[in-house]
Write an enzyme that holds these catalytic residues in place. Structure first.
Site, PDB file in Angstrom:
ATOM      1  N   PRO A   2      79.474  36.015  12.186  1.00  0.00           N
ATOM      2  CA  PRO A   2      79.485  36.459  13.572  1.00  0.00           C
ATOM      3  C   PRO A   2      80.884  36.397  14.188  1.00  0.00           C
ATOM      4  O   PRO A   2      81.706  35.564  13.822  1.00  0.00           O
ATOM      5  CB  PRO A   2      78.546  35.477  14.272  1.00  0.00           C
ATOM      6  CG  PRO A   2      78.662  34.241  13.482  1.00  0.00           C
ATOM      7  CD  PRO A   2      78.861  34.694  12.050  1.00  0.00           C
ATOM      8  N   LEU A   3      81.104  37.300  15.122  1.00  0.00           N
ATOM      9  CA  LEU A   3      82.300  37.279  15.964  1.00  0.00           C
ATOM     10  C   LEU A   3      81.805  37.228  17.401  1.00  0.00           C
ATOM     11  O   LEU A   3      81.084  38.126  17.855  1.00  0.00           O
ATOM     12  CB  LEU A   3      83.161  38.524  15.753  1.00  0.00           C
ATOM     13  CG  LEU A   3      84.237  38.793  16.817  1.00  0.00           C
ATOM     14  CD1 LEU A   3      85.256  37.666  16.860  1.00  0.00           C
ATOM     15  CD2 LEU A   3      84.911  40.120  16.556  1.00  0.00           C
TER      16      LEU A   3
END
Length: 73
Positions: A2-3
């Site tokens: 995830p970002l």
């Protein structure tokens, strides 16, 4: 992997506070996705120039945010 992208108004948070934001968001994400993904969890903080952020039709500055912080203290 995830970002998480966090946008804040420039001159509101100190370097230490931004470090804390990154740590706490990473902790939150790994509590959901699992500890094995900690090393590939990215947190990016973008600072928006003062006056380029609006709420309710009004431009917001760092001074405005600091006044809100003081009012809630």
């Amino acid at each position: 992997m995830p970002l998480v992208n966090v946008q804040v108004i420039e001159n509101v948070f100190t370097a230490e506070q931004k470090k804390e934001i990154i740590q706490k968001i990473t902790d939150t994400m790994t509590s959901i996705e699992g500890e094995a993904l900690r090393e590939v969890t990215w947190v990016k903080i973008d600072e928006v120039k003062e006056g380029n952020w609006g709420i309710g039709g009004h431009c917001v500055t760092a001074a405005d945010v600091h006044a809100m912080q003081m009012a809630s203290a």
